[in-house]
Motif scaffolding. Structure first.
Motif, PDB file in Angstrom:
ATOM      1  N   LYS A 113      -4.374  -7.806   0.239  1.00 31.61           N
ATOM      2  CA  LYS A 113      -5.391  -6.285  -0.450  1.00 31.61           C
ATOM      3  C   LYS A 113      -6.594  -7.357  -0.845  1.00 31.61           C
ATOM      4  O   LYS A 113      -7.579  -6.979  -0.922  1.00 31.61           O
ATOM      5  CB  LYS A 113      -4.469  -5.757  -1.651  1.00 31.61           C
ATOM      6  CG  LYS A 113      -3.608  -5.260  -1.514  1.00 31.61           C
ATOM      7  CD  LYS A 113      -2.273  -4.846  -2.619  1.00 31.61           C
ATOM      8  CE  LYS A 113      -1.270  -3.881  -2.303  1.00 31.61           C
ATOM      9  NZ  LYS A 113      -0.188  -3.842  -3.852  1.00 31.61           N
ATOM     10  N   THR A 114      -6.403  -8.768  -1.192  1.00 33.37           N
ATOM     11  CA  THR A 114      -7.056  -9.339  -1.555  1.00 33.37           C
ATOM     12  C   THR A 114      -8.410  -9.293  -0.573  1.00 33.37           C
ATOM     13  O   THR A 114      -9.535  -9.448  -0.602  1.00 33.37           O
ATOM     14  CB  THR A 114      -7.010 -10.348  -1.686  1.00 33.37           C
ATOM     15  OG1 THR A 114      -5.458 -10.900  -2.288  1.00 33.37           O
ATOM     16  CG2 THR A 114      -7.841 -11.842  -2.344  1.00 33.37           C
ATOM     17  N   ARG A 166     -12.492   2.401  -3.644  1.00 36.02           N
ATOM     18  CA  ARG A 166     -11.710   3.256  -3.764  1.00 36.02           C
ATOM     19  C   ARG A 166     -11.437   3.342  -4.775  1.00 36.02           C
ATOM     20  O   ARG A 166     -10.831   2.709  -5.874  1.00 36.02           O
ATOM     21  CB  ARG A 166     -10.034   2.648  -2.932  1.00 36.02           C
ATOM     22  CG  ARG A 166      -8.828   3.611  -3.340  1.00 36.02           C
ATOM     23  CD  ARG A 166      -8.797   4.828  -2.780  1.00 36.02           C
ATOM     24  NE  ARG A 166      -6.844   5.703  -2.895  1.00 36.02           N
ATOM     25  CZ  ARG A 166      -7.109   6.447  -2.420  1.00 36.02           C
ATOM     26  NH1 ARG A 166      -8.359   7.280  -1.597  1.00 36.02           N
ATOM     27  NH2 ARG A 166      -5.942   7.369  -2.490  1.00 36.02           N
ATOM     28  N   TYR A 216       1.622  -8.711   0.625  1.00 37.71           N
ATOM     29  CA  TYR A 216       0.518  -7.579   0.359  1.00 37.71           C
ATOM     30  C   TYR A 216      -0.334  -8.150   0.153  1.00 37.71           C
ATOM     31  O   TYR A 216      -1.696  -7.341  -0.345  1.00 37.71           O
ATOM     32  CB  TYR A 216       2.090  -6.445  -0.283  1.00 37.71           C
ATOM     33  CG  TYR A 216       2.371  -5.743   0.405  1.00 37.71           C
ATOM     34  CD1 TYR A 216       2.025  -5.203   1.966  1.00 37.71           C
ATOM     35  CD2 TYR A 216       4.034  -5.900   1.074  1.00 37.71           C
ATOM     36  CE1 TYR A 216       3.017  -3.998   2.370  1.00 37.71           C
ATOM     37  CE2 TYR A 216       4.383  -5.362   1.509  1.00 37.71           C
ATOM     38  CZ  TYR A 216       4.013  -4.237   2.621  1.00 37.71           C
ATOM     39  OH  TYR A 216       5.109  -3.518   3.486  1.00 37.71           O
ATOM     40  N   MET A 217      -0.045  -8.345  -1.421  1.00 41.08           N
ATOM     41  CA  MET A 217      -1.136  -9.613  -2.532  1.00 41.08           C
ATOM     42  C   MET A 217      -2.232 -10.284  -1.733  1.00 41.08           C
ATOM     43  O   MET A 217      -3.773 -10.133  -1.168  1.00 41.08           O
ATOM     44  CB  MET A 217      -0.951 -10.366  -3.218  1.00 41.08           C
ATOM     45  CG  MET A 217      -1.464 -10.271  -4.081  1.00 41.08           C
ATOM     46  SD  MET A 217      -3.004  -9.284  -5.248  1.00 41.08           S
ATOM     47  CE  MET A 217      -1.205  -9.090  -6.232  1.00 41.08           C
ATOM     48  N   ARG A 263     -15.970  -6.576  -4.634  1.00 39.83           N
ATOM     49  CA  ARG A 263     -14.639  -5.902  -5.869  1.00 39.83           C
ATOM     50  C   ARG A 263     -15.384  -5.220  -6.554  1.00 39.83           C
ATOM     51  O   ARG A 263     -14.616  -3.742  -7.325  1.00 39.83           O
ATOM     52  CB  ARG A 263     -13.825  -6.617  -6.105  1.00 39.83           C
ATOM     53  CG  ARG A 263     -13.045  -7.610  -4.186  1.00 39.83           C
ATOM     54  CD  ARG A 263     -12.284  -8.657  -4.978  1.00 39.83           C
ATOM     55  NE  ARG A 263     -11.088  -9.161  -3.385  1.00 39.83           N
ATOM     56  CZ  ARG A 263     -11.756 -10.481  -2.957  1.00 39.83           C
ATOM     57  NH1 ARG A 263     -11.841 -11.185  -4.116  1.00 39.83           N
ATOM     58  NH2 ARG A 263     -10.930 -11.104  -2.479  1.00 39.83           N
ATOM     59  N   SER A 281     -10.047  -5.479  -0.326  1.00 37.56           N
ATOM     60  CA  SER A 281     -10.735  -5.134  -0.831  1.00 37.56           C
ATOM     61  C   SER A 281     -12.389  -5.139  -1.413  1.00 37.56           C
ATOM     62  O   SER A 281     -12.713  -4.054  -1.512  1.00 37.56           O
ATOM     63  CB  SER A 281      -9.505  -5.773  -2.048  1.00 37.56           C
ATOM     64  OG  SER A 281     -10.410  -6.897  -2.721  1.00 37.56           O
ATOM     65  N   GLU A 303      -1.837   2.437  -7.354  1.00 38.57           N
ATOM     66  CA  GLU A 303      -2.261   2.114  -8.526  1.00 38.57           C
ATOM     67  C   GLU A 303      -1.690   2.429  -9.861  1.00 38.57           C
ATOM     68  O   GLU A 303      -1.917   1.823 -10.464  1.00 38.57           O
ATOM     69  CB  GLU A 303      -3.540   2.794  -8.572  1.00 38.57           C
ATOM     70  CG  GLU A 303      -3.481   4.880  -8.353  1.00 38.57           C
ATOM     71  CD  GLU A 303      -3.007   5.197  -7.640  1.00 38.57           C
ATOM     72  OE1 GLU A 303      -3.104   6.867  -7.348  1.00 38.57           O
ATOM     73  OE2 GLU A 303      -2.616   4.863  -6.414  1.00 38.57           O
ATOM     74  N   PHE A 332       1.160  -0.917   0.073  1.00 42.09           N
ATOM     75  CA  PHE A 332      -0.246  -0.463  -0.397  1.00 42.09           C
ATOM     76  C   PHE A 332       0.858   1.181   0.186  1.00 42.09           C
ATOM     77  O   PHE A 332       1.809   1.344   0.628  1.00 42.09           O
ATOM     78  CB  PHE A 332      -0.873   0.088   1.533  1.00 42.09           C
ATOM     79  CG  PHE A 332      -2.066  -1.109   1.253  1.00 42.09           C
ATOM     80  CD1 PHE A 332      -3.433  -0.848   0.429  1.00 42.09           C
ATOM     81  CD2 PHE A 332      -1.194  -2.110   1.373  1.00 42.09           C
ATOM     82  CE1 PHE A 332      -3.682  -2.104   1.055  1.00 42.09           C
ATOM     83  CE2 PHE A 332      -2.869  -3.882   1.737  1.00 42.09           C
ATOM     84  CZ  PHE A 332      -3.757  -2.896   0.882  1.00 42.09           C
TER      85      PHE A 332
END
Length: 872
Positions: A605-606, A614, A601-602, A389, A609, A114, A109
């Motif tokens: 995020k999964t 966002r 991190y993935m 999502r 989300s 993005e 993050f």
């Protein structure tokens, strides 16, 4: 090498559409200095290139760790090319699909994250390759020597390459070939079968022996390779049995450590040949929905995504250990592992709650499915999470006819998502970028809730500076929505108001949630937090009290959900969906492991989300929806001191104008208007004092809230005022908010200095703000680095204001510009603003041409109606 400052330790980075740059230094860093910062500021790509040669820091920042990984991956891609020594500066390096995938899984993050995708990574690789080519072109020695000087851990691979491919034929289902890199007559490097080396070097025995020397090292770790060497078969294409191929594949790691790189089937590289235990969650739609919903757990044994039947497993157990072909796929047969997996299969539960199933996404919570079990989502659960999502895939919720606004397409998606989440009973974080209209989406949701459940009660908690905005927006877009403003009195009085109220919506401030205990005694249908970063610190009393509020549904609104401090994210989710991210201790441990396992991190995020919507202004799907200039009027409540001074100034004028006429009357009116403008800005401006305490000015409170969000995104702002005398005070205030200096520009700024100020503001170094007097900044300035404009006070001439705004909104501006116009509620500022908005022609022709003189032509009654303070 100095190990105390390795790989950019302590540096935060910001990602842009095509680039990255180091974040501005903190005051602590500025005092201590940072050698790596100097290197990145001098040439960030060369510093990034060097970073990969260094030892990785033990305590890197998340963004620093990611960039280190990018550089390290580039160097690994470079040094796995057997033609590297021959090709030198003509070498070509591109990340492989699995490299890009691994990097994107490790993306933290961060501000601008993005923007980072496969194209971004490829562009960075091209810049790093350019540096390598320049350096090696000027280097006199070998590539091996160059790399050794840079790092003891990097080596040029041998020119020989081993290939193993699948081959048609039952007895010999694999083919093996050794190749080597050589330069052709045209100067290009090619890979050709090893037998050609015997011809190429037939008269240069030393060169041939040097080329082949690595084969001896490979033979030491592989009996199969040793056999090929002894028989001379190494120089010819070979057919291999499955047993021989399996022996070779098991020795790949040792062979590559000997310096020979191997091309092998993807199914082995990705470990897809291994039988794995997988649990498919939620294949069928459950009868009810919510976190307590029980979803099915269907365990199965799979190979490369293919489910194995009992018959398949029996056949595998009958096979000898090694590689077996099953349903067209090669499977690694390991009897002991198969029996262990079968035993675990029998012990698997048949169902679990949706809450536990979602925690498995991140590896947190209950470990019911046993360590090492691969978890996949079944058809229903996959579709269910996809809707959360991607709200555009949800069936659109109708907007009530009583709602007086037309939602943009992305806003309608957000409104639909909020209703969908409400139906599920899941907490929702609306995290749209500043200027995208979070308030109007939530108001549309509230209006639908009111029309469907008029007995419902909703609590909205926000910073005091936003009270006026919400009040105005609610009245404008949802005029039938009844609300109680719980503010402006002692806690005791507000407790009584709360007891007597039956309003659908109660609006209060964060401060009041601590003081008015009755708020915790009501079982709210929904609690909404605006600017929810106010609860990012889980340890404060304010955060603890807010988390005690009881509600069926919870919504948080924030333009900056998470940038650098992951525990802030935990605190938000602890309010929204308690326990989903584990306990604070569990989450802290998870975050600590991200340095060693950035692919986490993935997973995070999964996990997050589905509950966080966002959208950012840079998203091409959003940009097509937006005007290039997003303008809003921010309504500000006067402080108690401002109210007293404002009323006194109006009363003094009312008394004086009853005694005079003509020019004297006009003079008194114009002087009073100036006083009222000053009071609206800050009492100290009117009183000629210099403290400029934030709590005494509604506008300073609003300015702080807006600029904190701007700083979180490391964007830049121009603050316009018509009063030269307050420019320095505003700059001093903003310096505290941003933690770094900006610039001031007014009519007294020398021409030579103006040029330097603009150049500095437009430069690469982060200069967060510029305070400009409207007259000085109305023309001749190009300030396109700023994508925010704040009119601290109003000129009351739209043409002048627009001219000032266009310092940022002009050719060269690459972002959408967000324009804030601060207006004090109930004052002359609000009345003039309403007049400008409703009568554009009058604004241009009358207000614009004559300044404020037209006000002096009003009758005493009209004048008092214009100037008197109207408190609501």
């Amino acid at each position: 090498m100095d190990k105390t400052n390795t790989s950019g330790e302590g540096l935060q980075f910001i990602f842009t559409e095509k680039d990255f740059y180091p974040d501005a230094p903190s005051p602590q860093e500025e005092s201590g200095g940072n050698a790596w910062r100097s290197r990145f500021e001098a040439d960030r790509y060369y510093a990034l290139y060097q970073m990969g040669f260094e030892e990785r820091s033990e305590n890197p920042t998340a963004t620093g760790s990611f960039l280190y990984l990018v550089s390290d991956t580039f160097l690994r891609c470079l040094t796995r090319l057997p033609e590297l020594e021959l090709a030198r500066e003509k070498v070509s390096v591109k990340p492989m699909a699995e490299d890009v995938e691994a990097l994107l899984r490790a993306l933290p993050f961060a501000i601008g994250a993005e923007h980072v995708d496969g194209k971004w990574i490829a562009a960075v690789f091209r810049r790093l390759l350019k540096i390598f080519r320049e350096e090696i072109s000027a280097y006199q020695g070998t590539v091996e020597m160059y790399l050794t000087e840079k790092s003891q851990h990097l080596h040029v691979p041998e020119r020989i390459f081993f290939h193993l491919v699948e081959n048609k034929g039952e007895e010999y289902p694999f083919a093996f070939l050794a190749t080597y890199a050589t330069r052709g007559a045209d100067g290009k490097v090619r890979h050709v079968p090893l037998k050609y080396a015997l011809t190429e070097y037939k008269d240069e025995r030393d060169k041939l022996l040097k080329l082949l020397s690595c084969l001896n090292r490979a033979a030491e770790v592989s009996e199969l390779i040793a056999g090929f060497m002894e028989s001379g078969e190494m120089f010819h294409p070979l057919r291999l049995t499955a047993e021989e191929a399996y022996e070779f594949l098991k020795q790949i790691e040792a062979i590559e450590q000997a310096g020979i790189l191997c091309r092998i089937p993807n199914w082995w590289k990705k470990k897809a040949a291994s039988v794995a235990l997988e649990a498919s969650l939620g294949d069928e739609k459950p009868a009810m929905l919510g976190f307590d919903t029980l979803v099915s757990v269907r365990p199965r044994l799979v190979v490369d995504g293919e489910e194995l039947t009992e018959e398949d497993i029996r056949r595998l157990l009958e096979q000898t250990e090694g590689l077996a072909l099953l349903k067209g796929k090669w499977v690694e047969v390991d009897h002991e592992k198969l029996r262990e997996l079968l035993a675990r299969l029998e012990e698997m539960p048949g169902e679990m709650t949706l809450f536990d199933a979602m925690q498995l996404e991140m590896g947190q919570g209950k470990k019911q499915l046993d360590v090492g079990t691969a978890v996949s989502n079944g058809q229903w659960l996959s579709e269910f999470l996809m809707h959360m999502r991607k709200p555009e895939t949800i069936r659109k919720a109708p907007v009530p006819k009583t709602f007086q606004a037309t939602l943009r397409p992305y806003q309608k998606n957000g409104y639909t998502w909020l209703n969908y989440m409400d139906g599920l009973g899941f907490g929702a974080c609306l995290a749209d970028d500043m200027g995208l209209g979070k308030t109007v989406q939530v108001l549309a949701y509230l209006e639908r809730l009111r029309t469907e459940r008029p007995e419902a009660r909703v609590l909205l908690v926000l910073p005091a500076s936003l009270l006026g905005n919400w009040q105005r927006e609610a009245q404008k877009f949802a005029p039938k929505l009844d609300f109680l403003l719980l503010h402006g009195h002692s806690a005791g009085v507000l407790e009584e108001e709360l007891v007597e109220s039956r309003a659908f919506l109660t609006i209060t401030t964060y401060g009041m949630t601590v003081r008015v205990k009755g708020l915790q005694e009501i079982n709210w249908d929904c609690v909404i937090l605006d600017e929810a970063q106010a609860i990012k610190n889980a340890g404060t009393k304010q955060t603890r009290e807010i988390k005690k509020l009881s509600s069926r549904m919870r919504i948080v609104m924030t333009g900056t959900p998470i940038e650098n401090e992951l525990m802030n994210l935990w605190s938000l989710f602890d309010f929204l969906n308690k326990g989903l991210l584990g306990t604070a201790k569990e989450f802290h441990e998870y975050c600590k492991n991200l340095n060693q396992h950035p692919e986490g991190y993935m997973r995070l995020k999964t996990m997050v989300s589905p509950f966080m919507l966002r959208r950012v202004k840079t998203d091409k799907k959003i940009i097509s929806d937006l005007p290039e200039k997003l303008e809003s009027v921010d309504y500000v409540a006067l402080t108690k001191k401002q109210v007293v001074l404002y009323r006194k100034a109006v009363a003094d004028m009312e008394r004086l104008i009853g005694e005079v006429k003509g020019i004297k009357r006009s003079g008194i009116i114009l002087t009073t208007i100036m006083k009222l403008k000053q009071i609206c800005n800050h009492p100290d401006q009117f009183l000629g004092q210099s403290a400029y305490t934030m709590e005494e000015s509604g506008k300073l409170l609003m300015l702080k809230d807006i600029c904190e969000t701007i700083y979180e995104r490391r964007e830049r702002v121009i603050v316009f005022t018509q009063f030269k005398e307050i420019t320095e005070y505003l700059a001093a205030f903003l310096e505290q908010v941003f933690g770094r200096k900006g610039h001031v520009l007014h009519g007294g700024t020398p021409v030579a200095k103006r040029g330097k100020i603009v150049e500095d503001f437009q430069g690469e170094k982060y200069v967060p703000f510029m305070v400009v007097s409207v007259k000085a900044g109305g023309t001749g300035l190009n300030l396109t680095k700023a994508n925010h404009v704040i009119h601290f006070d109003r000129w009351w001439n739209p043409a002048v204001e627009n001219q000032a705004t266009d310092r940022a909104f002009r050719i060269g501006q690459k972002k959408d510009v967000v324009v804030h116009k601060l207006v004090c509620q109930g004052t002359i500022e609000e009345k003039i603003d309403a007049m400008i908005e409703s009568k554009k022609e009058l604004a241009e022709n009358v207000i614009g041409s004559g300044g404020e003189k037209w006000i002096t032509e009003l009758s005493n009654d009209e004048l008092m109606s214009m100037l008197k303070l109207e408190m609501k």
